[in-house]
Enzyme design. Structure first.
Site, short mmCIF file in Angstrom:
data_model
loop_
_atom_site.label_atom_id
_atom_site.label_comp_id
_atom_site.label_asym_id
_atom_site.label_seq_id
_atom_site.Cartn_x
_atom_site.Cartn_y
_atom_site.Cartn_z
N GLY A 71 0.80 -1.22 0.00
CA GLY A 71 0.00 0.00 0.00
C GLY A 71 0.83 1.28 0.00
O GLY A 71 0.51 2.23 -0.70
N THR A 72 1.89 1.29 0.79
CA THR A 72 2.71 2.50 0.86
C THR A 72 3.33 2.80 -0.50
O THR A 72 3.32 3.95 -0.97
CB THR A 72 3.81 2.33 1.92
OG1 THR A 72 3.18 2.24 3.21
CG2 THR A 72 4.76 3.52 1.93
N ASN A 147 -8.65 3.73 7.99
CA ASN A 147 -8.06 2.62 8.76
C ASN A 147 -8.45 2.65 10.23
O ASN A 147 -8.51 1.63 10.88
CB ASN A 147 -6.55 2.61 8.60
CG ASN A 147 -5.92 3.97 8.76
OD1 ASN A 147 -6.36 4.96 8.15
ND2 ASN A 147 -4.91 4.07 9.60
N GLN A 175 -7.76 -0.31 3.01
CA GLN A 175 -8.65 -0.81 4.08
C GLN A 175 -10.03 -1.20 3.57
O GLN A 175 -10.88 -1.62 4.35
CB GLN A 175 -8.77 0.23 5.20
CG GLN A 175 -7.48 0.46 5.97
CD GLN A 175 -7.08 -0.72 6.84
OE1 GLN A 175 -7.85 -1.68 7.02
NE2 GLN A 175 -5.89 -0.66 7.40
N SER A 195 -3.14 -3.57 -0.66
CA SER A 195 -2.06 -4.32 -0.03
C SER A 195 -2.57 -5.72 0.30
O SER A 195 -3.71 -5.87 0.75
CB SER A 195 -1.64 -3.60 1.25
OG SER A 195 -0.61 -4.32 1.88
N THR A 233 12.66 -7.62 -9.97
CA THR A 233 12.21 -9.01 -10.16
C THR A 233 10.92 -9.25 -9.39
O THR A 233 10.82 -8.90 -8.21
CB THR A 233 13.31 -9.97 -9.65
OG1 THR A 233 14.47 -9.74 -10.42
CG2 THR A 233 12.87 -11.42 -9.78
N CYS A 321 3.44 6.67 21.79
CA CYS A 321 4.24 7.55 22.62
C CYS A 321 5.62 7.71 21.99
O CYS A 321 6.33 6.74 21.78
CB CYS A 321 4.38 6.95 24.01
SG CYS A 321 5.05 8.08 25.21
#
Lengths: 385, 121
Positions: A71-72, A147, A175, A195, A233, A321
């Site tokens: 996806g990215t 998401n 998503q 993805s 490839t 965090c």
């Protein structure tokens, strides 16, 4: 201890059928799909077969399917491949960071970007997209399903606006894959990314739909793989797994699986909402069947994630965090939640294989965990100050 | 990601709650992440004879709030002043790098409570 996995929007396990389909391509049929000998031909045949499955999945031509790493990469390719310095990009404030960070980089390199905010229920108003269009607008990039909240965006309306105004349209559909039926013509998009690992396929592989004639510059250059749209490839086992996962996803859209998931999600939601000071983020909008985002006032999401994990329930919080500065979910903040409410929100996302027993387990441990955290809080129950 | 000691304090917090009529009470918020820790304590014969904590925050903040009460209990205010971050981190078996601030919040809150004793002094 029975573990209830409620984090399908993070990733999903391979289905056995996917594992079996991939198995021969690690050792026996290991050939390079570009080689013309027997091993290469076997790999090529497998990639072609997966491409047929994806073409059916997207409802497009086989030549419009480009396999990539996920996806990215699909999101990055769509944005970097079309938008140039001086161009204008329209996207939204609630996109995945794969789109947001790419948009910010384009901005640094001289493009203009508009981040359209959502309504309070998480929906992007198509009218706001239309209003954002300028003479130099090159691309609109909007996600199909969020998401964090699962809210489904009205992409068909946006696709019409893009067509009327002559602007390219990319949908981050990561998503939505396996949760709603795809039809890229109906969506009106030139580009759509998915993805494999979000729909019971393997990690590290995905696909980008590229409508024929779209002047998309490749992100990865080198060999002539994927009709020169994506060098490297081919990840043959991964592509085979994606193809099988797409076939299974299409089947589940028609066999009652979605209705079953909706029933489980709704029972989960209703059960949790019996607790005081809780609410659903994005509950008023159309959503994918498997996701609910619930606010537990006066509770720190991270602590609740760990408390539930210790009781065998895997969920996800919207914030992480970083060196003492908790960044609340940008999605929930854009919907108008304050920092405390955003940090008090958790995402429950069910697998396609989720069972009544999973929901029972969640409902049996959430109240106690929430009460434990509220009981110890100086902010809850009027002891503040 | 969290040590067994952190998870133990998280699941079984020591000295949780709030004391009625405390000799000192302090509530400190970490402005960066919004975690809030409250300590109330009582003195008897120059020693911290009772101490309670309440926290709204992450797992690390809860563990440090719990652990700091154990470390301070039975000490004189002057001894409690000398409590170092390293000792608190050791008591919870260490913290992930991103969570170190939780130890600081616990010590800052303890200091704020001890300041009150000094002011009353």
């Amino acid at each position: 201890m029975h573990r209830a996995y409620m984090d399908a929007n993070a990733t999903t396990p391979l289905l056995p059928e996917v594992m079996e389909a991939m198995r021969p391509f690690w050792m026996e049929d290991f050939g390079n799909a570009s080689s013309i000998h027997r091993q290469g031909q076997r790999a090529r045949t497998a990639v072609d077969r997966a491409r047929e499955a994806l073409a059916e999945f997207f409802y497009c031509r086989e030549s419009e399917v480009v396999f990539n790493s996920g996806g990215t990469e699909g999101d990055n390719t769509a944005l970097f491949g079309l938008v140039r310095p001086g161009d204008h990009l329209i996207t939204t404030a609630i996109e995945h960071s794969a789109v947001l960070r790419a948009a910010e980089r384009l901005e640094e390199h001289g493009a203009e970007v508009t981040f359209v905010p959502p309504l309070a229920n998480g929906l992007i108003d198509p009218a706001a997209i239309r209003e954002a269009i300028r003479p130099n607008t090159r691309l609109i990039s909007v996600m199909l399903a969020n998401n964090e909240t699962g809210v489904l965006q009205p992409v068909e309306e946006m696709g019409k606006i893009a067509a009327e105004t002559g602007v390219f349209f990319h949908i981050d559909a990561v998503q939505g894959a396996g949760k709603v039926a795809f039809d890229v013509r109906r969506f009106g998009c030139q580009l759509l990314s998915i993805s494999a690992h979000k729909m019971h396929g393997p990690k590290g592989v995905g696909a980008l739909y590229v409508r024929r004639g779209t002047p998309l510059e490749p992100l990865v250059v080198g060999g002539s793989h994927e009709r020169r749209q994506r060098a490297g490839t081919e990840n043959v086992p991964g592509i085979v797994g994606l193809g099988r996962a797409a076939e299974l996803a299409m089947a589940c859209l028609e066999d009652g699986t979605i209705a079953r998931m909706t029933g489980l999600r709704d029972r989960l939601e209703k059960g949790i909402l019996k607790l005081s000071d809780t609410g659903v983020n994005g509950g008023g909008a159309p959503r994918v069947a498997n996701t609910t985002n619930i606010r537990f006032e006066q509770v720190e999401g991270e602590a609740l994630v760990i408390a539930l994990d210790l009781k065998g329930v895997a969920v996800s919080g919207g914030s992480a965090c970083h060196s003492g500065s908790t960044e609340p979910s940008h999605v929930l903040m854009a919907m108008g939640l304050d920092k405390n409410a955003a940090r008090a929100s958790l995402r429950f996302s069910l697998l396609r294989t989720a069972t009544e027993a999973d929901v029972d387990q969640v409902l049996s441990v959430v109240p106690e965990a929430v009460e434990h955290l509220r009981a110890i809080s100086p902010v809850a129950a009027g002891t503040a100050g | 990601m969290y040590s067994p000691q952190v998870l133990d304090h998280f699941e079984h917090p020591r000295n949780a709650g709030v004391l009625e009529n405390p000799d000192a009470a302090a509530q400190v918020e970490n402005p960066a992440c919004g975690d809030v820790l409250k300590l109330t304590l009582k003195l008897s014969f120059g020693q911290i004879s009772e101490i309670r904590f309440q926290v709204k925050g992450c797992v690390a903040s809860m563990a440090c709030g719990s652990a700091v009460t154990e470390l301070a209990l039975g000490k004189s205010p002057a001894q409690a002043r000398t409590l170092r971050k390293e000792a608190l981190l050791a008591a919870v078996g260490g913290l992930p790098p991103a969570s170190q601030h939780a130890a600081q919040l616990a010590l800052d809150t303890l200091d704020a409570a001890l300041d009150q004793l000094h002011l009353r002094g």
